[in-house]
Design a protein around this motif. Structure first.
Motif, PDB file in Angstrom:
ATOM      1  N   SER A  41       0.830  -1.210   0.000  1.00  0.00           N
ATOM      2  CA  SER A  41       0.000   0.000   0.000  1.00  0.00           C
ATOM      3  C   SER A  41       0.859   1.252   0.000  1.00  0.00           C
ATOM      4  O   SER A  41       0.570   2.218  -0.717  1.00  0.00           O
ATOM      5  CB  SER A  41      -0.924   0.002   1.218  1.00  0.00           C
ATOM      6  OG  SER A  41      -1.875  -1.029   1.144  1.00  0.00           O
ATOM      7  N   THR A  42       1.929   1.246   0.805  1.00  0.00           N
ATOM      8  CA  THR A  42       2.825   2.404   0.861  1.00  0.00           C
ATOM      9  C   THR A  42       3.466   2.668  -0.491  1.00  0.00           C
ATOM     10  O   THR A  42       3.490   3.810  -0.975  1.00  0.00           O
ATOM     11  CB  THR A  42       3.907   2.172   1.925  1.00  0.00           C
ATOM     12  OG1 THR A  42       3.296   1.956   3.197  1.00  0.00           O
ATOM     13  CG2 THR A  42       4.838   3.365   2.016  1.00  0.00           C
ATOM     14  N   LEU A  43       3.983   1.616  -1.126  1.00  0.00           N
ATOM     15  CA  LEU A  43       4.615   1.780  -2.435  1.00  0.00           C
ATOM     16  C   LEU A  43       3.603   2.182  -3.503  1.00  0.00           C
ATOM     17  O   LEU A  43       3.874   3.054  -4.343  1.00  0.00           O
ATOM     18  CB  LEU A  43       5.303   0.474  -2.838  1.00  0.00           C
ATOM     19  CG  LEU A  43       6.517   0.061  -1.997  1.00  0.00           C
ATOM     20  CD1 LEU A  43       7.021  -1.306  -2.422  1.00  0.00           C
ATOM     21  CD2 LEU A  43       7.627   1.092  -2.119  1.00  0.00           C
ATOM     22  N   PHE A  54      -4.927  -6.421   0.702  1.00  0.00           N
ATOM     23  CA  PHE A  54      -4.110  -6.249  -0.495  1.00  0.00           C
ATOM     24  C   PHE A  54      -4.614  -5.026  -1.271  1.00  0.00           C
ATOM     25  O   PHE A  54      -5.803  -4.948  -1.600  1.00  0.00           O
ATOM     26  CB  PHE A  54      -4.183  -7.499  -1.367  1.00  0.00           C
ATOM     27  CG  PHE A  54      -3.241  -7.466  -2.538  1.00  0.00           C
ATOM     28  CD1 PHE A  54      -1.929  -7.875  -2.386  1.00  0.00           C
ATOM     29  CD2 PHE A  54      -3.666  -7.012  -3.777  1.00  0.00           C
ATOM     30  CE1 PHE A  54      -1.052  -7.849  -3.465  1.00  0.00           C
ATOM     31  CE2 PHE A  54      -2.801  -6.976  -4.848  1.00  0.00           C
ATOM     32  CZ  PHE A  54      -1.481  -7.390  -4.694  1.00  0.00           C
ATOM     33  N   PRO A  55      -3.755  -4.056  -1.564  1.00  0.00           N
ATOM     34  CA  PRO A  55      -4.222  -2.798  -2.158  1.00  0.00           C
ATOM     35  C   PRO A  55      -4.612  -2.944  -3.627  1.00  0.00           C
ATOM     36  O   PRO A  55      -3.915  -3.594  -4.413  1.00  0.00           O
ATOM     37  CB  PRO A  55      -3.017  -1.879  -2.002  1.00  0.00           C
ATOM     38  CG  PRO A  55      -1.842  -2.797  -1.996  1.00  0.00           C
ATOM     39  CD  PRO A  55      -2.301  -4.048  -1.320  1.00  0.00           C
ATOM     40  N   THR A  56      -5.718  -2.347  -3.983  1.00  0.00           N
ATOM     41  CA  THR A  56      -6.134  -2.194  -5.372  1.00  0.00           C
ATOM     42  C   THR A  56      -6.443  -0.734  -5.624  1.00  0.00           C
ATOM     43  O   THR A  56      -6.630   0.039  -4.671  1.00  0.00           O
ATOM     44  CB  THR A  56      -7.369  -3.049  -5.693  1.00  0.00           C
ATOM     45  OG1 THR A  56      -8.435  -2.677  -4.799  1.00  0.00           O
ATOM     46  CG2 THR A  56      -7.067  -4.529  -5.518  1.00  0.00           C
ATOM     47  N   SER A 108     -10.086   5.134  -0.901  1.00  0.00           N
ATOM     48  CA  SER A 108      -9.359   4.175  -1.739  1.00  0.00           C
ATOM     49  C   SER A 108      -7.926   4.625  -1.936  1.00  0.00           C
ATOM     50  O   SER A 108      -7.535   5.741  -1.556  1.00  0.00           O
ATOM     51  CB  SER A 108     -10.050   4.037  -3.103  1.00  0.00           C
ATOM     52  OG  SER A 108      -9.973   5.265  -3.818  1.00  0.00           O
ATOM     53  N   VAL A 109      -7.148   3.743  -2.550  1.00  0.00           N
ATOM     54  CA  VAL A 109      -5.764   4.061  -2.881  1.00  0.00           C
ATOM     55  C   VAL A 109      -5.698   5.216  -3.867  1.00  0.00           C
ATOM     56  O   VAL A 109      -4.852   6.108  -3.743  1.00  0.00           O
ATOM     57  CB  VAL A 109      -5.069   2.805  -3.461  1.00  0.00           C
ATOM     58  CG1 VAL A 109      -3.713   3.161  -4.043  1.00  0.00           C
ATOM     59  CG2 VAL A 109      -4.920   1.733  -2.396  1.00  0.00           C
ATOM     60  N   LEU A 110      -6.591   5.240  -4.845  1.00  0.00           N
ATOM     61  CA  LEU A 110      -6.606   6.319  -5.825  1.00  0.00           C
ATOM     62  C   LEU A 110      -6.914   7.652  -5.176  1.00  0.00           C
ATOM     63  O   LEU A 110      -6.293   8.671  -5.493  1.00  0.00           O
ATOM     64  CB  LEU A 110      -7.631   6.011  -6.922  1.00  0.00           C
ATOM     65  CG  LEU A 110      -7.787   7.070  -8.013  1.00  0.00           C
ATOM     66  CD1 LEU A 110      -6.463   7.309  -8.724  1.00  0.00           C
ATOM     67  CD2 LEU A 110      -8.865   6.659  -9.016  1.00  0.00           C
ATOM     68  N   GLU A 142      -3.783   0.548   3.627  1.00  0.00           N
ATOM     69  CA  GLU A 142      -3.216   1.191   4.815  1.00  0.00           C
ATOM     70  C   GLU A 142      -1.706   1.265   4.647  1.00  0.00           C
ATOM     71  O   GLU A 142      -1.055   0.268   4.330  1.00  0.00           O
ATOM     72  CB  GLU A 142      -3.561   0.409   6.082  1.00  0.00           C
ATOM     73  CG  GLU A 142      -3.105   1.112   7.353  1.00  0.00           C
ATOM     74  CD  GLU A 142      -3.558   0.398   8.618  1.00  0.00           C
ATOM     75  OE1 GLU A 142      -3.579   1.027   9.680  1.00  0.00           O
ATOM     76  OE2 GLU A 142      -3.887  -0.810   8.532  1.00  0.00           O
ATOM     77  N   THR A 143      -1.152   2.450   4.834  1.00  0.00           N
ATOM     78  CA  THR A 143       0.288   2.635   4.682  1.00  0.00           C
ATOM     79  C   THR A 143       1.001   2.389   6.005  1.00  0.00           C
ATOM     80  O   THR A 143       0.383   2.368   7.077  1.00  0.00           O
ATOM     81  CB  THR A 143       0.599   4.056   4.193  1.00  0.00           C
ATOM     82  OG1 THR A 143       0.151   5.002   5.175  1.00  0.00           O
ATOM     83  CG2 THR A 143      -0.090   4.343   2.869  1.00  0.00           C
TER      84      THR A 143
END
Length: 301
Positions: free
Chosen positions: A76-78, A234-236, A148-150, A242-243
């Motif tokens: 997630s951090t990357l 698992f990030p999508t 979200s990640v976006l 979560e970082t």
């Protein structure tokens, strides 16, 4: 008079050297402290289990033992950091080219003031704006949860713009002042000069801005924590995540000092430092090889 001038110069040199030495010493002590607090964790679990495990359950109220896997946190951090840096890089290069090659002195001065203002806004304000605007917009667009990640990457990209634009624009402006008059006197179009001369010669500063932006992105806590959802999955792109920085901020206050949970959080910070160093090393190698292939000198002035 010459004696006073020489003494003042020597004193200034000594102060600068001492300040640089103290900065390096302070950084070394911080890293040593983090390493010292991290090592007890690896007496209980292996490094591979810590890095590859996908379950983070530091406290267990059942017979199931606690689990300390941070694979999803690393990913997630990357994911968030690289995506935010990529978005900010495209905007920053275009803005810097416009500021250095097209904008007049007055417009450039006003834009620099606005860009500096962006850098001074607290991160919690960016997070609140992202929570009220972007999260709601994604929810209105049909997403179950706007967090979200976006969303986190978009908020983070805006926060990175001032640093990247300032570095790129300053370098491009210096290059333009040196080469632009001669090139224009030969009848070369200004945008051809920008694409073929200014942009390649500013490559070192662009890569430097990427390194600084990545460091800023990977360490950002509050703004990302407010809009990413803080779920250890698992990030999508449109899913929660979560970082590492967010996990440390959320849990450090509740971790019992000296417990495995406490040492695991320090180990997460150590992993974050190592990741940043590895990314910087990779970018440095890419920079050297790219410049050699293109025949561009290290100097950008």
């Amino acid at each position: 008079m010459k004696y006073l001038y020489g003494a003042g110069r020597n004193a200034g040199r000594f102060l600068i050297t001492a300040a640089a030495f103290m900065t390096a010493l302070l950084l070394g002590f911080i890293i040593l402290f983090i390493v010292k607090e991290s090592l007890p964790l690896f007496q209980e679990i292996s490094l591979w289990e810590f890095l590859s495990g996908d379950v983070w359950k530091p406290i267990s109220f059942t017979k199931t033992p606690p689990s300390f896997g941070i694979r999803n946190l690393i990913l997630s951090t990357l994911y968030v950091s690289l995506l935010a840096t990529g978005i900010a890089l495209l905007i920053s290069i275009g803005t810097a080219l416009w500021l250095s090659c097209a904008a007049g002195p007055v417009v450039r001065m006003v834009m620099y003031a606005l860009i500096d203002l962006l850098a001074g806004i607290p991160s919690v304000v960016y997070g609140f704006a992202g929570l009220m605007l972007l999260v709601r917009w994604f929810q209105a667009a049909g997403q179950t949860s706007g967090e979200s990640v976006l969303t986190a990457a978009l908020v983070l990209a805006v926060m990175l713009l001032p640093y990247m634009i300032s570095l790129c624009s300053d370098a491009m402006l210096r290059i333009k002042e040196r080469y632009f008059p001669a090139a224009r006197s030969l009848g070369v179009d200004k945008w051809y000069i920008a694409a073929s001369l200014i942009l390649p010669l500013a490559g070192k500063s662009i890569l430097l801005s990427m390194v600084l932006a990545l460091g800023r992105a990977m360490g950002e806590t509050m703004a990302v924590m407010m809009v990413i959802g803080n779920s250890n999955v698992f990030p999508t792109l449109l899913g929660k995540g979560e970082t590492i920085a967010a996990a440390i901020a959320l849990e450090m206050g509740t971790a019992v000092q000296g417990s495995t949970h406490y040492h695991a959080l320090f180990a997460m910070g150590l992993v974050l430092i190592v990741l940043l160093c590895l990314i910087q090393a990779v970018i440095t190698v890419i920079k050297e090889r790219l410049f050699i292939q293109l025949g561009i000198r290290e100097r950008s002035d």
